[in-house]
Motif scaffolding. Structure first.
Motif, PDB file in Angstrom:
ATOM      1  N   ALA A 200      25.364 -15.926  15.743  1.00  0.00           N
ATOM      2  CA  ALA A 200      24.571 -14.745  15.397  1.00  0.00           C
ATOM      3  C   ALA A 200      25.230 -13.526  16.025  1.00  0.00           C
ATOM      4  CB  ALA A 200      23.127 -14.877  15.884  1.00  0.00           C
ATOM      5  N   ALA A 201      25.260 -12.440  15.255  1.00  0.00           N
ATOM      6  CA  ALA A 201      25.862 -11.185  15.730  1.00  0.00           C
ATOM      7  C   ALA A 201      24.764 -10.269  16.264  1.00  0.00           C
ATOM      8  CB  ALA A 201      26.616 -10.503  14.603  1.00  0.00           C
ATOM      9  N   TYR A 202      25.008  -9.691  17.416  1.00  0.00           N
ATOM     10  CA  TYR A 202      24.018  -8.841  18.072  1.00  0.00           C
ATOM     11  C   TYR A 202      24.608  -7.483  18.444  1.00  0.00           C
ATOM     12  CZ  TYR A 202      21.589 -13.306  18.792  1.00  0.00           C
ATOM     13  OH  TYR A 202      20.971 -14.512  18.608  1.00  0.00           O
ATOM     14  N   THR A 203      23.715  -6.533  18.639  1.00  0.00           N
ATOM     15  CA  THR A 203      24.088  -5.256  19.257  1.00  0.00           C
ATOM     16  C   THR A 203      23.170  -5.057  20.455  1.00  0.00           C
ATOM     17  OG1 THR A 203      22.569  -3.998  17.841  1.00  0.00           O
ATOM     18  CG2 THR A 203      24.865  -4.218  17.100  1.00  0.00           C
ATOM     19  N   LEU A 204      23.692  -4.379  21.472  1.00  0.00           N
ATOM     20  CA  LEU A 204      22.928  -4.145  22.693  1.00  0.00           C
ATOM     21  C   LEU A 204      23.276  -2.750  23.209  1.00  0.00           C
ATOM     22  CD1 LEU A 204      21.123  -4.877  25.025  1.00  0.00           C
ATOM     23  CD2 LEU A 204      22.933  -6.312  25.960  1.00  0.00           C
ATOM     24  N   THR A 205      22.267  -1.896  23.288  1.00  0.00           N
ATOM     25  CA  THR A 205      22.468  -0.517  23.734  1.00  0.00           C
ATOM     26  C   THR A 205      22.065  -0.381  25.198  1.00  0.00           C
ATOM     27  OG1 THR A 205      22.068   0.363  21.523  1.00  0.00           O
ATOM     28  CG2 THR A 205      21.831   1.891  23.370  1.00  0.00           C
ATOM     29  N   ILE A 206      22.981   0.162  25.987  1.00  0.00           N
ATOM     30  CA  ILE A 206      22.715   0.452  27.387  1.00  0.00           C
ATOM     31  C   ILE A 206      22.678   1.970  27.546  1.00  0.00           C
ATOM     32  CG2 ILE A 206      23.500   0.209  29.763  1.00  0.00           C
ATOM     33  CD1 ILE A 206      22.592  -2.410  28.467  1.00  0.00           C
ATOM     34  N   SER A 207      21.558   2.495  28.055  1.00  0.00           N
ATOM     35  CA  SER A 207      21.375   3.935  28.191  1.00  0.00           C
ATOM     36  C   SER A 207      21.457   4.363  29.648  1.00  0.00           C
ATOM     37  CB  SER A 207      20.008   4.349  27.634  1.00  0.00           C
ATOM     38  OG  SER A 207      19.861   3.937  26.289  1.00  0.00           O
ATOM     39  N   ALA A 208      21.784   5.632  29.843  1.00  0.00           N
ATOM     40  CA  ALA A 208      21.730   6.209  31.187  1.00  0.00           C
ATOM     41  C   ALA A 208      20.268   6.397  31.559  1.00  0.00           C
ATOM     42  CB  ALA A 208      22.456   7.546  31.227  1.00  0.00           C
ATOM     43  N   PRO A 209      19.932   6.296  32.855  1.00  0.00           N
ATOM     44  CA  PRO A 209      18.532   6.473  33.246  1.00  0.00           C
ATOM     45  C   PRO A 209      18.053   7.880  32.954  1.00  0.00           C
ATOM     46  CG  PRO A 209      19.963   6.435  35.169  1.00  0.00           C
ATOM     47  CD  PRO A 209      20.816   6.049  33.999  1.00  0.00           C
ATOM     48  N   GLY A 210      16.826   8.026  32.492  1.00  0.00           N
ATOM     49  CA  GLY A 210      16.255   9.349  32.211  1.00  0.00           C
ATOM     50  C   GLY A 210      15.604   9.934  33.457  1.00  0.00           C
ATOM     51  N   ALA A 211      15.515  11.279  33.531  1.00  0.00           N
ATOM     52  CA  ALA A 211      14.916  11.942  34.683  1.00  0.00           C
ATOM     53  C   ALA A 211      13.398  11.868  34.616  1.00  0.00           C
ATOM     54  CB  ALA A 211      15.373  13.396  34.739  1.00  0.00           C
ATOM     55  N   LEU A 212      12.766  11.830  35.781  1.00  0.00           N
ATOM     56  CA  LEU A 212      11.311  11.834  35.850  1.00  0.00           C
ATOM     57  C   LEU A 212      10.788  13.259  35.667  1.00  0.00           C
ATOM     58  CD1 LEU A 212      10.795   9.529  38.974  1.00  0.00           C
ATOM     59  CD2 LEU A 212      11.123   8.869  36.585  1.00  0.00           C
ATOM     60  N   SER A 213       9.548  13.348  35.237  1.00  0.00           N
ATOM     61  CA  SER A 213       8.871  14.648  35.110  1.00  0.00           C
ATOM     62  C   SER A 213       7.862  14.800  36.241  1.00  0.00           C
ATOM     63  CB  SER A 213       8.154  14.748  33.766  1.00  0.00           C
ATOM     64  OG  SER A 213       9.077  14.673  32.695  1.00  0.00           O
ATOM     65  N   LEU A 214       7.780  16.015  36.795  1.00  0.00           N
ATOM     66  CA  LEU A 214       6.822  16.288  37.861  1.00  0.00           C
ATOM     67  C   LEU A 214       5.760  17.270  37.381  1.00  0.00           C
ATOM     68  CD1 LEU A 214       9.107  14.954  39.499  1.00  0.00           C
ATOM     69  CD2 LEU A 214       8.549  16.512  41.377  1.00  0.00           C
ATOM     70  N   SER A 215       4.539  17.053  37.846  1.00  0.00           N
ATOM     71  CA  SER A 215       3.407  17.932  37.528  1.00  0.00           C
ATOM     72  C   SER A 215       2.683  18.277  38.824  1.00  0.00           C
ATOM     73  CB  SER A 215       2.452  17.227  36.569  1.00  0.00           C
ATOM     74  OG  SER A 215       1.330  18.032  36.305  1.00  0.00           O
ATOM     75  N   PRO A 216       2.380  19.578  39.054  1.00  0.00           N
ATOM     76  CA  PRO A 216       2.623  20.747  38.208  1.00  0.00           C
ATOM     77  C   PRO A 216       4.116  20.973  37.981  1.00  0.00           C
ATOM     78  CG  PRO A 216       1.149  21.261  40.038  1.00  0.00           C
ATOM     79  CD  PRO A 216       1.732  19.938  40.326  1.00  0.00           C
ATOM     80  N   VAL A 217       4.439  21.714  36.909  1.00  0.00           N
ATOM     81  CA  VAL A 217       5.829  22.053  36.644  1.00  0.00           C
ATOM     82  C   VAL A 217       6.319  22.998  37.730  1.00  0.00           C
ATOM     83  CG1 VAL A 217       5.594  21.711  34.161  1.00  0.00           C
ATOM     84  CG2 VAL A 217       5.139  23.962  35.155  1.00  0.00           C
ATOM     85  N   ALA A 218       7.631  23.166  37.795  1.00  0.00           N
ATOM     86  CA  ALA A 218       8.217  24.031  38.816  1.00  0.00           C
ATOM     87  C   ALA A 218       7.603  25.422  38.771  1.00  0.00           C
ATOM     88  CB  ALA A 218       9.727  24.104  38.616  1.00  0.00           C
ATOM     89  N   GLY A 219       7.444  26.019  39.959  1.00  0.00           N
ATOM     90  CA  GLY A 219       6.877  27.368  40.033  1.00  0.00           C
ATOM     91  C   GLY A 219       5.990  27.509  41.244  1.00  0.00           C
ATOM     92  N   ALA A 220       5.086  28.478  41.168  1.00  0.00           N
ATOM     93  CA  ALA A 220       4.205  28.761  42.299  1.00  0.00           C
ATOM     94  C   ALA A 220       3.021  27.808  42.310  1.00  0.00           C
ATOM     95  CB  ALA A 220       3.729  30.202  42.238  1.00  0.00           C
ATOM     96  N   LEU A 221       2.806  27.186  43.480  1.00  0.00           N
ATOM     97  CA  LEU A 221       1.606  26.375  43.672  1.00  0.00           C
ATOM     98  C   LEU A 221       0.494  27.269  44.212  1.00  0.00           C
ATOM     99  CD1 LEU A 221       3.173  23.161  45.287  1.00  0.00           C
ATOM    100  CD2 LEU A 221       2.632  23.584  42.884  1.00  0.00           C
ATOM    101  N   GLY A 222      -0.713  26.732  44.253  1.00  0.00           N
ATOM    102  CA  GLY A 222      -1.840  27.511  44.777  1.00  0.00           C
ATOM    103  C   GLY A 222      -1.579  27.990  46.195  1.00  0.00           C
ATOM    104  N   GLY A 223      -1.943  29.227  46.483  1.00  0.00           N
ATOM    105  CA  GLY A 223      -1.729  29.771  47.811  1.00  0.00           C
ATOM    106  C   GLY A 223      -2.711  29.228  48.829  1.00  0.00           C
ATOM    107  N   GLY A 224      -2.425  29.523  50.100  1.00  0.00           N
ATOM    108  CA  GLY A 224      -3.290  29.064  51.173  1.00  0.00           C
ATOM    109  C   GLY A 224      -3.533  30.174  52.178  1.00  0.00           C
ATOM    110  N   THR A 225      -4.366  29.879  53.153  1.00  0.00           N
ATOM    111  CA  THR A 225      -4.738  30.846  54.189  1.00  0.00           C
ATOM    112  C   THR A 225      -4.606  30.193  55.550  1.00  0.00           C
ATOM    113  OG1 THR A 225      -6.321  31.885  52.674  1.00  0.00           O
ATOM    114  CG2 THR A 225      -6.562  32.377  55.019  1.00  0.00           C
ATOM    115  N   ILE A 226      -4.115  30.973  56.487  1.00  0.00           N
ATOM    116  CA  ILE A 226      -3.992  30.459  57.852  1.00  0.00           C
ATOM    117  C   ILE A 226      -5.350  29.944  58.323  1.00  0.00           C
ATOM    118  CG2 ILE A 226      -3.548  31.103  60.257  1.00  0.00           C
ATOM    119  CD1 ILE A 226      -1.578  33.193  59.242  1.00  0.00           C
ATOM    120  N   GLY A 227      -5.327  28.738  58.907  1.00  0.00           N
ATOM    121  CA  GLY A 227      -6.552  28.168  59.466  1.00  0.00           C
ATOM    122  C   GLY A 227      -7.468  27.509  58.471  1.00  0.00           C
ATOM    123  N   VAL A 228      -7.114  27.542  57.190  1.00  0.00           N
ATOM    124  CA  VAL A 228      -7.966  26.932  56.158  1.00  0.00           C
ATOM    125  C   VAL A 228      -7.241  25.720  55.578  1.00  0.00           C
ATOM    126  CG1 VAL A 228      -9.167  27.277  53.972  1.00  0.00           C
ATOM    127  CG2 VAL A 228      -8.992  29.166  55.615  1.00  0.00           C
TER     128      VAL A 228
END
Length: 338
Positions: A200-228
């Motif tokens: 029997a003849a077969y084909t086999l595909t080997i792929s490079a690993p894909g990158a993970l996704s992070l949430s929230p997306v890159a950017g500013a996260l919620g701000g904070g306050t000293i002592g809180v």
């Protein structure tokens, strides 16, 4: 068959289905103990069906008449008549062509032998695309033969497996860890105990690993306050759990930390800042994904006390000068009233 000792008569019924010439010697003895011998042979004529054979499979030799050349018909191609002794000939060899063969010798003995076609092995999975793999991740896929006589052996007979993978010749298992992305084509041939084959003849595909996704997306996260107390979670997806998390560049605001197993950023900020940092997630297969973030930490709001306290001030009269002092305590001097 038996020989009557008194009369010399040979009588009985044949119990063997072996056609041919059966030689034997008879010795006679008189009352004075004188002896003489004579050799005879009896032609055993019969139609004999020999055990069946299979193309490509060595045949267990079987005895036939004491001749090596049939007078009519033919033995199967690939088989031979071999004279073992003066009166013993056997049929053996490896038949090469299926069919029914009838052959007769000069003594009238006729033989029939059926040569069956070779078994055709079937491989599973059927020919086509095998489940794909990913570089750096262990791979396993087994090809199994059926329809023949175990044990089976397996070999790649054309093409090649993806780099890093191997075929176990006794189990048909394709395994190990692929090292290079590719789309490979190859043929696996199985062979059974009787040398029957299937491919029997077969084909086999080997792929490079894909990158993970992070949430929230890159950017500013919620701000904070000293002592809180502060709390923000970064979550990975697109890979294989469990995930691990780490700050791989920059730094978190003072007083905050990242939980490496949950991605939770928490703690109580201790200084005002505008911090930049990168969080990288890694899954069970060592696939990664990153995102850059900022967190602004503000100083806590000052607390003031007013005198007099908020509320109604003394009444003012039309045409009269009004004067009332207000003062505040708290915060960082100087205080400005508007």
């Amino acid at each position: 068959m038996t020989l009557n000792a008194a009369s010399g008569a040979i009588t009985g019924m044949l119990t063997r289905a072996i056609a041919g010439i059966e030689p034997f010697t008879v010795t006679v003895t008189d009352s004075a103990a004188s002896t003489a011998s004579a050799t005879y042979q009896i032609l055993v004529g019969a139609d004999t069906t020999l055990p069946p054979a299979t193309v490509g499979v060595a045949y267990d030799p079987v005895r036939v008449v004491a001749e090596t050349t049939p007078t009519s018909g033919s033995i199967p191609p690939g088989m031979t008549l071999t004279q073992v002794t003066g009166v013993r000939v056997v049929l053996g060899g490896t038949p090469q062509r299926a069919g029914t063969y009838v052959f007769t010798f000069s003594n009238g003995a006729r033989y029939t032998i059926v040569v069956n076609p070779p078994a055709i092995l079937t491989l599973s999975p059927a020919a086509g695309a095998l489940t794909g793999g990913t570089t750096g991740i262990a791979y396993s896929q087994t090809v199994t033969a059926s329809g023949g006589t175990a044990p089976y052996t397996y070999a790649v007979t054309s093409g090649s497996l993806p780099s890093g993978l191997l075929l176990d010749p006794s189990t048909g298992k394709i395994s190990s860890t692929p090292t290079t992305p590719s789309n490979s084509g190859f043929t696996i041939t199985a062979t059974d105990a009787n040398r029957a084959t299937g491919s029997a003849a077969y084909t086999l595909t080997i792929s490079a690993p894909g990158a993970l996704s992070l949430s929230p997306v890159a950017g500013a996260l919620g701000g904070g306050t000293i002592g809180v107390a502060y709390n923000q979670t970064v979550t990975a997806s697109g890979g294989t759990a469990p995930y691990g998390y780490a700050v791989t560049s920059g730094s978190l605001p003072a007083g905050l930390s990242l939980d490496p197993s949950t991605g939770k950023i928490s703690g109580t900020p201790t200084a005002a800042s505008n911090s930049s940092f990168t969080v990288t997630a890694t899954d069970a297969n060592r696939t990664t994904g990153s995102a850059g973030y900022t967190i602004a930490i503000s100083a806590s709001a000052a607390s003031f006390t007013f005198t007099p306290p908020a509320g109604s001030l003394p009444e003012a009269m039309a045409g009269e000068e009004y004067r009332q002092s207000l003062s505040a305590k708290g915060g960082a001097a100087p205080l400005i009233y508007r």
